[in-house]
Design an enzyme around this catalytic site. Structure first.
Site, mmCIF file in Angstrom:
data_model
loop_
_atom_site.group_PDB
_atom_site.id
_atom_site.type_symbol
_atom_site.label_atom_id
_atom_site.label_comp_id
_atom_site.label_asym_id
_atom_site.label_seq_id
_atom_site.Cartn_x
_atom_site.Cartn_y
_atom_site.Cartn_z
ATOM 1 N N GLU A 25 -10.540 -1.961 -4.275
ATOM 2 C CA GLU A 25 -11.001 -0.583 -4.082
ATOM 3 C C GLU A 25 -11.985 -0.148 -5.170
ATOM 4 O OE1 GLU A 25 -7.734 2.151 -2.591
ATOM 5 O OE2 GLU A 25 -6.543 0.501 -3.377
ATOM 6 N N SER A 153 -6.602 2.069 0.957
ATOM 7 C CA SER A 153 -7.887 2.271 1.653
ATOM 8 C C SER A 153 -7.987 1.474 2.944
ATOM 9 C CB SER A 153 -9.067 1.928 0.728
ATOM 10 O OG SER A 153 -9.135 2.847 -0.332
ATOM 11 N N TYR A 223 -14.595 6.515 4.397
ATOM 12 C CA TYR A 223 -15.475 6.798 3.262
ATOM 13 C C TYR A 223 -16.955 6.955 3.578
ATOM 14 C CZ TYR A 223 -11.393 5.515 0.505
ATOM 15 O OH TYR A 223 -10.136 5.461 -0.030
ATOM 16 N N ARG A 262 -0.804 11.741 -3.311
ATOM 17 C CA ARG A 262 -1.036 12.093 -1.912
ATOM 18 C C ARG A 262 -0.050 11.316 -1.062
ATOM 19 N NH1 ARG A 262 -5.676 9.594 -0.292
ATOM 20 N NH2 ARG A 262 -4.493 8.537 1.340
ATOM 21 N N ASP A 264 1.082 10.201 2.640
ATOM 22 C CA ASP A 264 0.577 10.066 4.007
ATOM 23 C C ASP A 264 1.740 10.125 4.996
ATOM 24 O OD1 ASP A 264 -1.941 9.825 2.961
ATOM 25 O OD2 ASP A 264 -1.995 7.640 3.072
ATOM 26 N N GLU A 278 3.080 6.212 3.205
ATOM 27 C CA GLU A 278 2.886 5.671 1.865
ATOM 28 C C GLU A 278 2.576 6.785 0.885
ATOM 29 O OE1 GLU A 278 -1.242 3.902 0.967
ATOM 30 O OE2 GLU A 278 -0.898 3.368 3.077
ATOM 31 N N ASN A 280 0.177 7.625 -2.542
ATOM 32 C CA ASN A 280 -0.975 7.229 -3.349
ATOM 33 C C ASN A 280 -0.907 7.990 -4.665
ATOM 34 O OD1 ASN A 280 -2.826 5.732 -1.202
ATOM 35 N ND2 ASN A 280 -1.949 7.529 -0.217
ATOM 36 N N GLY A 284 -8.052 9.117 -3.869
ATOM 37 C CA GLY A 284 -9.503 9.208 -3.926
ATOM 38 C C GLY A 284 -9.977 10.606 -4.262
#
Length: 322
Positions: A25, A153, A223, A262, A264, A278, A280, A284
């Site tokens: 990433e 990602s 992205y 974050r 999900d 998951e 994070n 990002g």
């Protein structure tokens, strides 16, 4: 736009923004880090970029940063290894500590912990070289998701719709990890919840709903295109919104996360049941990223969000550097 006073800006001292790194990433991390770096500078903070892939740990120590903002994603930056280095160097840092970072980076361990806490997450199986892939497909049902448990990602992920495709999906994911995660497919709405703070003070920001072209929220759609649609706050009734936010905070705390993360979530279409996918711990912060989007929904500009995250930087082991 809120402006920090000169005194407040100087109170942060010399700040390092760590980005780039050696993970898959890297490119996304560079975008995140440049954004954070410019945002902090815009608030008068003495911020400097530092790429651990291009500079040594000795140079990191020599910079004598008073605190660092971790904008690294994936291995070597989000998995606890760098957090351990910063603890040894006595440099306060943003985000979760060594253990929580390591656990959250491993989607298999994350699922086990969530299940132990009674939190909803899709059924799964761990795949290795001798696993009967046909049996896994039969047990979990098709379609299902196959992915490397230590990447983010959407790297290495396959949606398998036919049993014969399991082998190729496994081999793709196995190129990133020794173990591979197969996960029950949940048909529904794709959501994400930013959580800030720690412990009892942790709070969820407005939910973001992601609507990708043909339901494919892959690396490109995440992205580099404007075709994916985002809704924040998500168009979800008040009671369901509160339930999802509560589950996200519980998931955050169950893993021992802090600072920011974050979470999900998939909201199953047939019964509006949320499932945790998951966590994070270094999300990002690019122009397409979801944490800044959630911040804007409550009037928190990108730069101010970066400052708030930076303000939470601390050592998690022993005494914080004075």
């Amino acid at each position: 736009m809120s402006v920090l006073s000169t005194t407040d800006a100087k109170s942060f001292g010399k700040v390092g923004v760590l980005f780039g790194g050696r993970s898959a990433e890297r490119d996304v991390s560079i975008m995140s880090g440049n954004g954070v770096l410019e945002a902090l500078k815009s608030r008068g903070i003495d911020a400097h970029g530092f790429d651990p892939a291009e500079r040594s740990l000795a140079e990191l120590a020599a910079e004598k940063f008073d605190r660092v903002f971790i904008a690294l994603h994936g291995r070597y930056g989000e998995d606890g290894s760098l957090q351990g280095v910063l603890e040894q160097l006595g440099i306060p840092y943003t985000g979760s500590g060594v253990m929580a970072s390591s656990v959250a980076m491993d989607k298999i361990t994350t699922k086990k912990i969530w299940l132990q806490h009674g939190l909803p997450t899709p059924r799964y199986a761990v795949l290795e070289g001798d696993t009967d892939l046909g049996k896994v497909a039969a047990d979990l049902g098709l379609p299902l998701i196959v992915k490397p448990p230590h990447e983010g990602s959407t790297i290495g992920i396959t949606k398998v719709v036919a049993a014969p495709d399991m082998k190729a999906a496994y081999e793709l994911a196995a190129g990133f990890d020794e173990e591979v995660l197969a996960e029950e497919f949940v048909a529904g709405r794709e959501l994400t919840v930013t959580v800030l703070g720690r412990g009892k003070t942790a709070r969820a920001l407005p939910i973001v709903e992601i609507v990708a072209p043909e339901g494919n929220y892959d690396y490109q759609n995440k992205y580099f295109t404007d075709d994916t649609k985002y809704y924040c706050p998500a168009h979800i009734d008040e009671a369901t919104t509160a339930a999802i936010q509560r589950i996200a905070v519980d998931a955050f705390n169950a893993l021992g996360c802090e600072g920011w993360a974050r979470i999900d979530v998939l909201l199953r279409s047939r019964d509006n049941k949320p499932f945790l996918i998951e966590a994070n711990t270094s999300p990002g912060m690019t122009g397409h990223s979801l944490v800044p989007m959630a911040g804007r929904a409550i009037g928190l500009e990108y730069a101010d969000l970066c400052v708030e995250i930076l303000r939470s930087a601390r050592l998690k082991i022993g005494q914080q550097k004075k």
